[in-house]
Scaffold this motif. Structure first.
Motif, PDB file in Angstrom:
ATOM      1  N   GLU A 170       0.841  -1.213   0.000  1.00  0.00           N
ATOM      2  CA  GLU A 170       0.000   0.000   0.000  1.00  0.00           C
ATOM      3  C   GLU A 170       0.865   1.248   0.000  1.00  0.00           C
ATOM      4  OE1 GLU A 170      -3.301  -1.722   3.008  1.00  0.00           O
ATOM      5  OE2 GLU A 170      -2.676   0.362   3.349  1.00  0.00           O
ATOM      6  N   LEU A 185       3.881   1.586  -0.945  1.00  0.00           N
ATOM      7  CA  LEU A 185       4.619   1.744  -2.202  1.00  0.00           C
ATOM      8  C   LEU A 185       3.751   2.393  -3.264  1.00  0.00           C
ATOM      9  CD1 LEU A 185       6.808  -1.456  -2.611  1.00  0.00           C
ATOM     10  CD2 LEU A 185       7.586   0.910  -2.618  1.00  0.00           C
ATOM     11  N   ASP A 186       2.448   2.031  -3.272  1.00  0.00           N
ATOM     12  CA  ASP A 186       1.531   2.658  -4.223  1.00  0.00           C
ATOM     13  C   ASP A 186       1.539   4.165  -4.052  1.00  0.00           C
ATOM     14  OD1 ASP A 186       0.852   0.260  -5.231  1.00  0.00           O
ATOM     15  OD2 ASP A 186      -1.020   0.042  -4.111  1.00  0.00           O
ATOM     16  N   GLU A 187       1.505   4.577  -2.788  1.00  0.00           N
ATOM     17  CA  GLU A 187       1.456   6.018  -2.523  1.00  0.00           C
ATOM     18  C   GLU A 187       2.764   6.699  -2.873  1.00  0.00           C
ATOM     19  OE1 GLU A 187       0.077   6.724   1.482  1.00  0.00           O
ATOM     20  OE2 GLU A 187      -1.537   5.266   1.170  1.00  0.00           O
ATOM     21  N   MET A 220      -4.025  10.536 -14.963  1.00  0.00           N
ATOM     22  CA  MET A 220      -3.965  10.336 -13.512  1.00  0.00           C
ATOM     23  C   MET A 220      -5.197   9.588 -13.014  1.00  0.00           C
ATOM     24  SD  MET A 220      -2.225  13.811 -12.147  1.00  0.00           S
ATOM     25  CE  MET A 220      -2.546  13.309 -10.478  1.00  0.00           C
ATOM     26  N   VAL A 274      -4.818   5.873 -14.120  1.00  0.00           N
ATOM     27  CA  VAL A 274      -3.767   5.191 -13.366  1.00  0.00           C
ATOM     28  C   VAL A 274      -4.230   4.959 -11.936  1.00  0.00           C
ATOM     29  CG1 VAL A 274      -1.444   5.464 -12.392  1.00  0.00           C
ATOM     30  CG2 VAL A 274      -1.850   5.958 -14.800  1.00  0.00           C
ATOM     31  N   GLY A 275      -4.893   5.982 -11.370  1.00  0.00           N
ATOM     32  CA  GLY A 275      -5.378   5.871  -9.997  1.00  0.00           C
ATOM     33  C   GLY A 275      -6.464   4.810  -9.883  1.00  0.00           C
ATOM     34  N   ASN A 312      -5.059   1.450 -10.204  1.00  0.00           N
ATOM     35  CA  ASN A 312      -3.985   1.181  -9.250  1.00  0.00           C
ATOM     36  C   ASN A 312      -2.721   0.659  -9.958  1.00  0.00           C
ATOM     37  OD1 ASN A 312      -2.752   1.036  -6.837  1.00  0.00           O
ATOM     38  ND2 ASN A 312      -3.867  -0.766  -6.086  1.00  0.00           N
TER      39      ASN A 312
END
Lengths: 597, 122
Positions: free
Chosen positions: B15, B17-19, B51, B54-55, B58
């Motif tokens: 999680e 790393l995603d951020e 964006m 991609v968001g 994920n």
């Protein structure tokens, strides 16, 4: 989940905060809103990048563009040009001192190229107030591994095999120390972190605490597991408010996630941490004085043995290590002792963080592999001497260490080579000095520091350093006598061998080292009443150069004791018997006709 | 969340790393031309769409941006750089095209040939 296409890292270490990074951050947030980018670009506060000379530092990811000395009025340009239009702002990039070219990326700057960042790997890269960023970088994996896959004995063996030695100065093998505390009998044990960084010019521990506090917490928890302690204390000086604030946040977050507290990783291991704020006495860096201070007593050392490993905090077995030592532990557990032992010299493994200060171009923090030479640190990383003056010496190890002269610049640095050269690793402070430094005055300065910080418990330190300081003060005032040098040497040897603790035992080091390499300067002060560097004002003499003097009379008018005479438009003269060496004439002269010798 | 096992820690790490994708990333990169010409042609809308996509999905993708690269009449220009292949430049990209680029190329590795204006070895 909110995603951001870019992260703007603003350094909020103490160095950058004092050069204005909070204002830069506020302006950044304001401008991002003005350009409607606040949903696309995230502003992240980080700890120290180490390149404090160039602060405030701002780094833009994903490209990793490095901006330095950013002022609030520059922020709009960064936002509009770089973040909106994709044109990095060249004028704010780091300018290479030799090629004068702009260097856009962090890792291409000379200051960082020769470094090997293991302890500092997260400093300046993550937000120290967010535990998730630490976890994203592999944080707490070492603790998980130690608690779930290793026995305490295996942890100690791993640390022993790595060759890690205490980074606080002494260089005692860490694994061995842990082994003593493990073997000590007792139902209650403590892990103590010495974050009482007191050497003038040293700030590596502060930067770790501010930039990566979880690295310390994880290292301490692993040590707790290894020796069988369920509680730890971090002794940090109250002069480090930002470090304390971030430590408190980090400890609270680790508790919330169950990484501190009861039954960590379901292993049955409990560990909690307390912070003790010290009042900033240098002697409290000595472990027994530090323990006394935590107990609420006066910070005074006591005779060892018994060592803290057997009788420490509240009489219980305790293990004391420094911040940087603990910060190395998680890397060793994750990457293995072989990896760690592959770096460095035969007897000193891994890296060491040095705080570069003094007359060096790039002041800041540099983490280098053991065995790099002083020349590489001072000239390649540090960029050389300010104003291209000549290098004279470097004081290493603070007031307990010694100076290293130019002829030893190619000495590979490790614990043992420095001791041989009459200095010591200490905490890693490097104060660089140029040709304008008087070595007698330098010794006086450091001895004055240790003399003031002496707790007064033992006679050699209390009285001995005072007598040594008196002698040095006399010498710098031109009142040195035959036999002073010999007396200094004899006192130094006696204090070293009889003082109670490390403070006294190392206090004479700056005097011995300067005597070893710059004895001629002492002799010039005593015999010729002359300060070769022209620093000691009582010994200076001012002369007017006839060929440069225009006879403007400015110096004669400014002289407070009428020591300068001469006719208008003809060279003037200074009467040295009247001169009080205030230097006013030299400051006033517009033709550089007055020199100080 | 309370971490009790090494598995829990791994989840939190993923999680986190995603951020932090913008900082910690060695995978695919999408680059948008954001010069004045690009912005005039709608690069801001294209960026917003990228964006969003991609968001929403994920994806572990770094979104970068650059200035004018000189092909102004083909703006909006979007480059997709996958670690295993050539750098592909798309021209005349609109928010609708973004969707195709993401699903076909970024996720599945099939270049959207209709919009390609350049292929570069990295």
């Amino acid at each position: 989940m909110q995603i951001y296409r870019g992260h703007v890292l603003v350094c909020t270490g103490t160095g950058c905060v004092s050069s204005g990074s909070r204002k830069v951050k506020a302006e950044m947030e304001k401008q991002l809103e003005a350009f409607k980018l606040e949903q696309e670009i995230k502003v992240v506060e980080t700890g120290c990048h180490g390149f404090c000379e160039m602060g405030p530092i701002v780094i833009v990811y994903p490209e990793g563009i490095f901006y330095c000395q950013v002022k609030p009025e520059d922020v709009k340009e960064i936002v509009e040009e770089h973040l909106l239009k994709g044109r990095p702002v060249k004028r704010l990039m780091f300018k290479d001192r030799i090629t004068e070219e702009m260097v856009p990326h962090y890792n291409d700057i000379d200051f960082y190229k020769k470094q090997n960042r293991i302890v500092l790997r997260n400093c300046g890269f993550i937000n120290p107030e967010n535990i998730k960023e630490y976890i994203a970088r592999g944080g707490y994996e070492a603790l998980a591994k130690a608690l779930t896959e290793m026995t305490p004995e295996q942890v100690i063996e791993e640390v022993k095999a790595s060759g890690l030695r205490g980074r606080g100065g002494g260089g005692f093998p860490t694994g061995l120390k842990w082994g003593f505390a493990r073997a000590a009998k007792g139902d209650k044990k403590y892990v103590i972190c010495n974050a009482d960084e007191g050497d003038p010019g040293a700030f590596m521990d502060r930067s770790i605490l501010e930039g990566d506090p979880h690295a310390l917490i994880e290292g301490m928890a692993i040590a707790g597991y290894a020796i069988g302690a369920d509680e730890g204390y971090i002794y940090v000086r109250a002069e480090y408010p930002l470090a304390i604030k971030r430590l408190k946040i980090a400890i609270a977050q680790a508790h919330e996630m169950g990484l501190l507290g009861e039954d960590i990783f379901g292993s049955g291991f409990n560990f909690k941490l307390n912070i003790k704020e010290g009042a900033g006495a240098f002697v409290c860096g000595e472990e027994t004085a530090l323990i006394a201070s935590i107990e609420g007593r006066r910070g005074e050392p006591r005779v060892r043995p018994p060592f803290p490993a057997n009788k420490g905090l509240w009489g219980k077995p305790s293990n004391v290590n420094n911040v940087e030592t603990f910060a190395n532990v998680s890397r060793i557990i994750v990457n293995g002792s072989q990896w760690f032992a592959s770096m460095g010299t035969e007897k000193s493994k891994g890296t060491k963080v040095f705080a570069l200060t003094g007359k060096v171009k790039n002041t800041g923090l540099a983490e280098v592999t053991m065995g790099l030479t002083l020349r590489e640190i001072i000239f390649d990383i540090g960029g050389g001497i300010i104003n291209n003056k000549k290098f004279k010496a470097v004081q290493i190890g603070g007031p307990s260490g010694g100076c290293i002269p130019e002829q030893l610049l190619d000495l590979p640095i490790d614990y043992d080579s420095l001791i041989q050269a009459g200095a010591m690793m200490g905490s890693g402070g490097l104060v660089v000095m140029d040709e304008d430094t008087c070595m007698v005055e330098l010794a006086r300065f450091f001895l004055n520091f240790t003399q003031l910080e002496s707790c007064g418990k033992c006679t050699p330190c209390r009285e001995g350093t005072k007598i040594m300081l008196d002698i040095l003060e006399r010498i710098t005032k031109g009142e040195g006598k035959e036999g002073d040098i010999e007396l200094l040497e004899s006192l130094a040897v006696t204090i070293k061998s009889t003082a109670l603790c490390g403070l006294g035992q190392t206090a004479p080091n700056p005097v011995l080292a300067t005597l070893r390499y710059f004895r001629d300067e002492y002799e010039a002060h005593i015999k010729e009443k002359r300060c070769p560097a022209g620093v000691c004002s009582a010994l200076a003499s001012y002369t007017i150069l006839e060929d440069k003097c225009k006879g403007c009379t400015a110096c004669a008018r400014v002289c407070p004791v009428q020591a300068i005479s001469g006719e208008v438009k003809k060279p003037h003269k200074i009467d040295n018997s009247k001169c009080i060496r205030c230097g006013a004439c030299m400051e006033t002269c517009k033709f550089s006709a007055i020199i100080k010798k | 969340m309370i971490i009790k096992t090494a598995e829990d820690l791994k989840k939190v790490k993923e999680e986190a790393l995603d951020e932090a994708t913008a900082r910690i990333n060695d995978g695919t990169q999408i680059m948008v031309g954001m010069g004045t010409c690009g912005i005039a042609a709608g690069a801001r809308e294209v960026m917003a769409k990228i964006m969003e996509e991609v968001g929403k999905r994920n994806l572990k993708v770094a979104i970068t941006w650059t200035g004018c690269i000189g092909m102004c009449e083909k703006e909006v220009l979007v480059d997709v750089i996958r670690p295993d292949s050539k750098r592909i430049t798309y021209g005349n990209v609109t928010p609708q095209v973004v969707q195709r680029i993401i699903t076909e190329h970024v996720i599945n590795g099939n270049i959207v040939e209709d919009y390609v204006v350049g292929k570069l070895d990295k």
